[in-house]
Design an enzyme around this catalytic site. Structure first.
Site, short mmCIF file in Angstrom:
data_model
loop_
_atom_site.label_atom_id
_atom_site.label_comp_id
_atom_site.label_asym_id
_atom_site.label_seq_id
_atom_site.Cartn_x
_atom_site.Cartn_y
_atom_site.Cartn_z
N GLU A 116 0.82 -1.21 0.00
CA GLU A 116 0.00 0.00 0.00
C GLU A 116 0.85 1.26 0.00
OE1 GLU A 116 -3.09 -0.03 -0.52
OE2 GLU A 116 -3.82 -1.99 0.07
N GLU A 350 -18.31 -7.37 -2.80
CA GLU A 350 -16.94 -7.88 -2.75
C GLU A 350 -16.86 -9.30 -3.32
OE1 GLU A 350 -14.07 -5.48 -0.55
OE2 GLU A 350 -15.03 -5.41 -2.52
#
EC number: 3.2.1.-
Length: 574
Positions: A116, A350
């Protein structure tokens, strides 16, 4: 005309200029109106982040406050920076650049995700650095080979390097920014967390001249390739010490996704045959073992037997990736499958059980992800199919109706009943809004077809920038591929580009084109840098001698790469 062609059929199709008059007009969709609605969505979220959450990483829109999530970097501000420029807000871009220089510190005792931090922080800073002059920032002498945002990106990336010090070259998933990898850190990392560095790290190496970043990224990519199964698939999680697969589910979604994405984008960015051949081999195995009726399932990586018949929202990037290798027909068929799910719920859950046609328990949420919109943007550039604009319209309507609250836009916790969660991820401003805006803004500079470009004078010679062909990292931060050729020190490369540009200047009286020659300005305004002057003198000396290469060849580019400028394609004849 396309800016570049790569490996024959490989085209950046989203950059093509197709005939106007089709698409939106055919179905009465007001593109300009939706573009302005997307702009308003951005500012509703961005201004509330500044008012209620800064300097925290993210906005909590239900309680109108902030929280740190990925490392205490004011992450939303970094992630939104290049979106500001794409929306045309140069003054706020300039202000934020100053704020980040003064306020962001990477020398902190924080455990950060290597993945990230790379895609959001390093990628965001690199993109903003390369767009700085376009945004009116007074760049320092030597840009784009130097600059404060580049130094910040390099500092952040160096904090990640200890994670790559493993026997396999595959990185740990987490690193402490002050102390390195913590003792006892788990060696299990997802595939995407290993294979999603080549875009940012190669860009860093090319701009700074330090090969260590590209070297570790390539080593990690090759380690995954070496450890694929006999049927050509990779699993979901692997032990970076022993190279043993811990999770053996193979697919194109969560935990794997951006590995495949970066093989393609790394190949385009670096003009790299090997990376593309890796992806094409994977693509064969994916089609053979995971594709069913234009859906992609999860299978056991060694046997190819179905393990999960589900569609994950993160997989919706795949049609866009297919478009980048020219596989538009298959891309559209898969996109339309995914679009039916969006229409069913007003968003992508999702997990979606394909045989049952419904959500999976505890995976019913939609955190405002961008992937389906991203694919729509790429495919619309390639096809002008109005269905793709309709997805954009539906996304705007759904997000505004379900997710908009007084302090921003909230994650949708459950698409079945529209319950919300108290979080607005930074990717909403970095990716979702950006791709929506670009879908509705066909004339944005990001879509430049090469007819407009800048020439910048660097310590290594003249450099063409902002000609289009931008490569988006997996956080939607655009990287100008031409910038990777601005900071090379090999003289033959410098001379060849300078010779080409002199030829272009000589044609200015007989051929119309847009050329903004913009030398860097340091603190003295228009004063010429001594290195720049010496570079010009050296060029004059070289012009008095016969060039060792054909004027229209490009010897620094390998394997038949082509330089396209002003609609002309120059082949490498060496």
């Amino acid at each position: 005309a396309a800016m570049q062609r790569f490996l024959g059929p490989l085209l950046c199709l989203w950059a093509l200029r197709l005939p106007a008059g089709s698409g939106a007009a055919a179905r009465g969709l007001d593109v300009a109106s939706y573009r302005e609605r997307v702009r308003a969505m951005f500012y509703h979220a961005y201004e509330h982040y500044l008012e209620s959450a800064f300097p925290y990483d993210e906005l909590r829109p239900l309680t109108c406050d902030g929280q740190d999530t990925w490392g205490s970097f004011s992450l939303t501000l970094i992630d939104a920076l290049d979106t500001l420029l794409i929306l045309g807000n140069v003054s706020e871009f300039q202000r934020v650049v100053n704020v980040l220089q003064e306020g962001v510190d990477f020398d902190i005792d924080v455990n950060a995700s290597v993945f990230e931090t790379n895609i959001r922080v390093v990628g965001g800073l690199l993109s903003a650095h390369l767009l700085s002059r376009k945004a009116g920032v007074e760049v320092e002498a030597g840009w784009p080979c130097s600059g404060p945002l580049l130094r910040m990106a390099e500092e952040a990336a160096r904090k990640l390097l200890p994670a790559f010090q493993t026997p396999t070259g595959m990185p740990y998933g987490t690193v402490n920014l002050l102390h390195g990898v913590n003792p006892g850190e788990t060696p299990v990392t997802c595939t995407a967390g290993i294979g999603t560095f080549i875009v940012e790290f190669a860009t860093l190496s090319h701009l700074t001249g330090d090969p260590v970043f590209e070297d570790v990224a390539r080593k990690a990519l090759k380690a995954l390739w070496k450890n694929r199964s006999d049927i050509g698939l990779v699993g979901n999680h692997i032990d970076v010490i022993t190279a043993k697969w811990v999770a053996q589910d193979a697919g194109i979604g969560a935990g794997v996704d951006s590995y495949f994405e970066y093989l393609v984008k790394g190949a385009i960015l670096l003009q790299d045959k090997e990376l593309m051949s890796m992806f094409l081999e994977y693509n064969k195995a994916i089609k053979n073992y995971t594709k069913f009726d234009d859906w992609y399932l999860w299978v056991q990586m060694y046997k190819g037997t179905v393990s999960m018949p589900v569609f994950q929202s993160l997989e919706a990037y795949w049609p866009g990736l297919q478009s980048l290798i020219g596989d538009v027909d298959n891309a559209m068929r898969t996109f339309l499958n995914y679009y039916t799910v969006w229409k069913q719920f007003g968003g992508l859950p999702e997990f979606y059980n394909i045989p049952q046609g419904y959500t999976v328990d505890k995976r019913e949420g939609y955190p405002l992800r961008p992937e389906l919109i991203e694919s729509a943007m790429y495919l619309y550039r390639a096809t002008r199919d109005p269905t793709l604009l309709e997805l954009g319209r539906d996304a705007v309507e759904s997000i505004e109706k379900i997710s908009k609250v007084d302090c921003g836009f909230a994650t949708i916790k459950d698409l079945r009943d529209h319950r919300l969660d108290n979080r607005m991820e930074s990717f909403f401003l970095a990716e979702t809004i950006k791709y929506l805006y670009l879908l509705f803004d066909p004339d944005n500079f990001i879509h430049n077809d090469g007819s407009d470009f800048d020439v910048v004078l660097t310590p290594y010679g003249e450099c063409v920038l902002n000609a289009g062909g931008y490569i988006f990292n997996t956080e939607a931060h655009p990287i100008d591929p031409a910038a990777l050729h601005c900071c090379r020190k090999r003289k033959e490369e410098q001379w060849e580009v300078e010779d080409l540009m002199r030829e272009f200047y000589s044609r200015k009286k007989t051929k119309k084109f847009t050329l903004k020659r913009a030398p860097n300005h340091g603190e003295g305004g228009s004063a010429k840098d001594p290195e720049d002057a010496s570079s010009e003198k050296a060029g004059e000396k070289r012009n008095s001698k016969k060039s060792s290469h054909s004027l229209l060849s490009c010897p620094s580019q390998s394997f038949n790469s082509k330089l396209a400028v002003l609609g002309q394609v120059f082949l490498d004849n060496t």
